[in-house]
Motif scaffolding. Structure first.
Motif, PDB file in Angstrom:
ATOM      1  N   THR A  93      41.241  44.169  24.780  1.00  0.00           N
ATOM      2  CA  THR A  93      39.917  44.465  24.221  1.00  0.00           C
ATOM      3  C   THR A  93      38.894  44.460  25.360  1.00  0.00           C
ATOM      4  O   THR A  93      38.937  43.597  26.242  1.00  0.00           O
ATOM      5  N   GLY A  99      31.198  49.231  23.437  1.00  0.00           N
ATOM      6  CA  GLY A  99      32.376  48.839  22.626  1.00  0.00           C
ATOM      7  C   GLY A  99      32.911  47.464  22.968  1.00  0.00           C
ATOM      8  O   GLY A  99      33.985  47.078  22.482  1.00  0.00           O
ATOM      9  N   PHE A 102      35.398  45.063  20.923  1.00  0.00           N
ATOM     10  CA  PHE A 102      36.123  45.840  19.907  1.00  0.00           C
ATOM     11  C   PHE A 102      37.041  46.899  20.521  1.00  0.00           C
ATOM     12  O   PHE A 102      38.240  46.924  20.265  1.00  0.00           O
ATOM     13  N   ALA A 103      36.456  47.774  21.337  1.00  0.00           N
ATOM     14  CA  ALA A 103      37.221  48.923  21.845  1.00  0.00           C
ATOM     15  C   ALA A 103      38.309  48.475  22.815  1.00  0.00           C
ATOM     16  O   ALA A 103      38.216  47.408  23.426  1.00  0.00           O
ATOM     17  N   LEU A 282      40.603  45.238  15.844  1.00  0.00           N
ATOM     18  CA  LEU A 282      39.246  45.470  16.357  1.00  0.00           C
ATOM     19  C   LEU A 282      39.109  46.902  16.878  1.00  0.00           C
ATOM     20  O   LEU A 282      38.076  47.546  16.722  1.00  0.00           O
ATOM     21  N   ASN A 283      40.192  47.370  17.436  1.00  0.00           N
ATOM     22  CA  ASN A 283      40.256  48.747  17.916  1.00  0.00           C
ATOM     23  C   ASN A 283      40.077  49.730  16.749  1.00  0.00           C
ATOM     24  O   ASN A 283      39.332  50.711  16.835  1.00  0.00           O
ATOM     25  N   TYR A 286      36.527  49.658  15.587  1.00  0.00           N
ATOM     26  CA  TYR A 286      35.680  50.437  16.493  1.00  0.00           C
ATOM     27  C   TYR A 286      35.844  51.940  16.224  1.00  0.00           C
ATOM     28  O   TYR A 286      34.871  52.686  16.167  1.00  0.00           O
ATOM     29  N   GLU A 289      34.022  52.797  13.079  1.00  0.00           N
ATOM     30  CA  GLU A 289      32.566  52.841  13.292  1.00  0.00           C
ATOM     31  C   GLU A 289      32.173  54.096  14.058  1.00  0.00           C
ATOM     32  O   GLU A 289      31.190  54.752  13.735  1.00  0.00           O
ATOM     33  N   SER A 290      32.970  54.433  15.066  1.00  0.00           N
ATOM     34  CA  SER A 290      32.665  55.641  15.849  1.00  0.00           C
ATOM     35  C   SER A 290      32.739  56.886  14.982  1.00  0.00           C
ATOM     36  O   SER A 290      32.065  57.874  15.249  1.00  0.00           O
ATOM     37  N   ALA A 297      35.378  50.201   8.416  1.00  0.00           N
ATOM     38  CA  ALA A 297      35.272  49.212   9.503  1.00  0.00           C
ATOM     39  C   ALA A 297      35.140  47.812   8.919  1.00  0.00           C
ATOM     40  O   ALA A 297      35.809  46.868   9.350  1.00  0.00           O
ATOM     41  N   ARG A 301      37.639  44.603   9.423  1.00  0.00           N
ATOM     42  CA  ARG A 301      37.053  43.470  10.149  1.00  0.00           C
ATOM     43  C   ARG A 301      37.295  42.163   9.374  1.00  0.00           C
ATOM     44  O   ARG A 301      37.486  41.100   9.958  1.00  0.00           O
TER      45      ARG A 301
END
Ligand code: NAD
Ligand code: UGA
Length: 464
Positions: A93, A99, A102-103, A282-283, A286, A289-290, A297, A301
């Motif tokens: 992460t 990000g 998350f990313a 988390l990925n 993200y 959300e993107s 999301a 979460r």
């Protein structure tokens, strides 16, 4: 169709090492070279003391190493020689920047991809083995096409790994499925067939699934998210059991008997750990959300939030049961790895629980059969970024469970190591002050037998 004769695997970690060692074992006609930038890790792979503990791994490596399996730091040579290259580097992460938290941090993957482009002088099949966000293959393609030497072509495949630590070798020997994603072009499908042919040396053809690139990438995140979601669901119910007097093992058994649900992966616990579940969810959060999908999301979460709640709830229960203070009290933590049969401690619930006890100023003894003392100190100092001095006087690391439990006011089971079942619990009890508490965070001990000895037993997911 391309016949794969030489394979290179970039990344000699928990996935690259076992996966490619098994490929070498099952395909003696293919030369497999596993490379890494970490000299210490490669030296360990070339020694009798492998860098990771995994049941059955020693035997696999011993049989294939030096025959058609090689470990090296010469990344360029292995890339240059290979027909097919697995990229099996870490994708943690992101800690900072856009990000963060998350990313996925794709810097290792991108560096490896760039290296392939710079070094390759012949056509390559490049395989994403690392777990990556959906459409990562696109950026790999861009990097490869922008940096390659004239005339060199690349096909990119996605081939996520589904092994679990502790059972990696049996998972690799008999996988539920092998998933290969490719572009649906002539050359993409040919590359896919070439990799499928490698696995077909030991995996039944009907278990080798071929799909589009994006489906393959997303399936890996989805599989981990759904597995973790089962644990968070059962852990959420464990709190209800504790409040009502129901028993979570009985509830999980009854629910799991429904063939639509299934019995596996419904064991309540101190919370899930490991390097991937949290990172991959988390990925996914993200990604959602993107893509402007806030409800999606939020849904995923909550799986991670429930896991945090479970770890915290368990730690608080220990403090509350010990009459609301553990300051100065000796607490034994049995198990440091994130699950049994591995020495891996990444995101292990033991770390959060120990940190909680440290905040309460307890004296902690720790025992794990496979985790080194050095690793435990690294975990307690956040990989050496936090000072050791303030915590050192509060922690003792022991070489046996009996030693760790001596004089402890509470024994806390964090990892389900089999040996904890057969400890001499009477002897342990004799060496503990009264009342002697056992907190079974894995629902693994014989509660009635411990109670008969005199222990007060507190188990996740039971009301009494
Ligand atoms: P790891 O950290 O154990 O191993 C990664 C290795 O890659 C390290 O040894 C690192 O030194 C090496 N590396 C990084 N950049 C490099 C480069 N440019 N050139 C050469 N070597 C490089 O990680 P892991 O647990 O093996 O996980 C690898 C990937 O597989 C991750 O994406 C993870 O999500 C995924 N995965 C892991 C598991 C698991 O059980 N651990 C299971 C399935 C999938
Ligand atoms: C998990 C998946 O099971 C693999 O399929 C996947 O390839 C891998 O993640 C990955 O992508 O890294 P792993 O994390 O090695 O494998 O181990 P698991 O057996 O899934 O256990 C993960 C955590 O969940 C452990 O802390 C374990 O104790 C906990 N767990 C598992 C429970 O609390 N209850 C269960 O019923 C099962």
């Amino acid at each position: 169709m391309t016949q794969i004769k030489k394979i290179c695997c970039i990344g000699a970690g928990y996935v690259g090492g076992p996966t490619c060692a098994v490929i070498a074992l099952k395909c003696p006609h293919i030369q497999v070279t596993i490379v890494d930038l970490n000299q210490k890790r490669i030296d360990a792979w070339n020694s009798d003391e492998l860098p990771i503990y995994e049941p059955g791994l020693d035997e696999v490596v011993k049989e294939a190493r030096g025959r058609n399996l090689f470990f090296s730091t010469d990344v360029d040579k292995a890339i240059a020689e290979a027909d097919l290259i697995f990229v099996s580097v870490n994708t943690p992460t992101k800690k900072s920047g856009i990000g963060a938290g998350f990313a996925a941090d794709l810097k290792f993957l991108q560096l490896a991809t760039r290296r392939i482009a710079e070094v390759a002088t012949s056509p390559k099949i490049v395989v994403e083995k690392s777990t990556v966000p959906c459409r990562t293959a696109d950026s790999m393609r861009t990097i490869l096409e922008a940096n390659h030497r004239p005339g060199v072509t690349f096909d990119i495949l996605s081939n996520p790994e589904f092994l679990a630590e502790g059972t990696a070798i049996s998972d690799l020997f008999a996988p539920d499925r092998v998933l290969i994603g490719s572009l649906q072009t002539k050359s993409g499908l040919a590359a896919c067939a070439a990799l499928a042919e490698v696995y077909a040396n030991w995996v039944p053809k009907e278990r080798i699934l071929t799909v589009g690139l994006w489906s393959s990438e997303l399936s890996k995140l989805a599989a981990n998210a759904m597995l973790a979601q089962r644990i968070s669901s059962v852990n959420a119910l464990s709190a209800v059991c504790e409040a009502t007097g129901a028993n979570i093992d009985e509830v999980a058994y009854a629910v799991g008997k429904d063939t639509r649900v299934g019995a596996k992966f419904l064991k309540a616990s101190v919370g899930f750990g490991g390097s991937c579940f949290q990172k991959d969810i988390l990925n996914l959060v993200y990604l959602a959300e993107s893509l402007h999908l806030p409800e999606v999301a939020r849904y995923w979460r909550a799986v991670v939030e429930m896991n945090e709640y479970q770890k915290d709830r368990f730690s608080r229960k220990v403090v509350e049961t010990l009459f609301n203070t553990i300051t100065g009290k000796k607490i034994a933590i049995l198990g440091w790895a994130f699950k049994k049969d591995t020495g891996d401690t990444r995101e292990s619930p033991s770390i959060s629980i120990a940190n909680h006890f440290l905040e309460e100023k307890a004296r902690i003894t720790i025992y794990d059969p496979k985790v080194t003392e050095e690793q435990i100190w690294l975990d307690l100092t956040d990989e050496g970024t936090k000072s050791l001095e303030p915590i050192k006087p509060h922690i003792t690391i022991q070489k046996s469970a009996e030693e760790a439990c001596k004089d402890a006011e509470a024994i806390v089971i964090c990892t389900e190591w089999d040996e904890f079942k057969t400890l001499d619990w009477q002897k342990i009890y004799d060496n503990c002050p009264r009342p002697a508490f056992v907190f079974d965070g894995r629902l693994m001990l014989d509660r009635a037998a411990l109670q008969k000895i005199g222990f007060k037993v507190i188990t996740i997911g039971t009301g009494d």
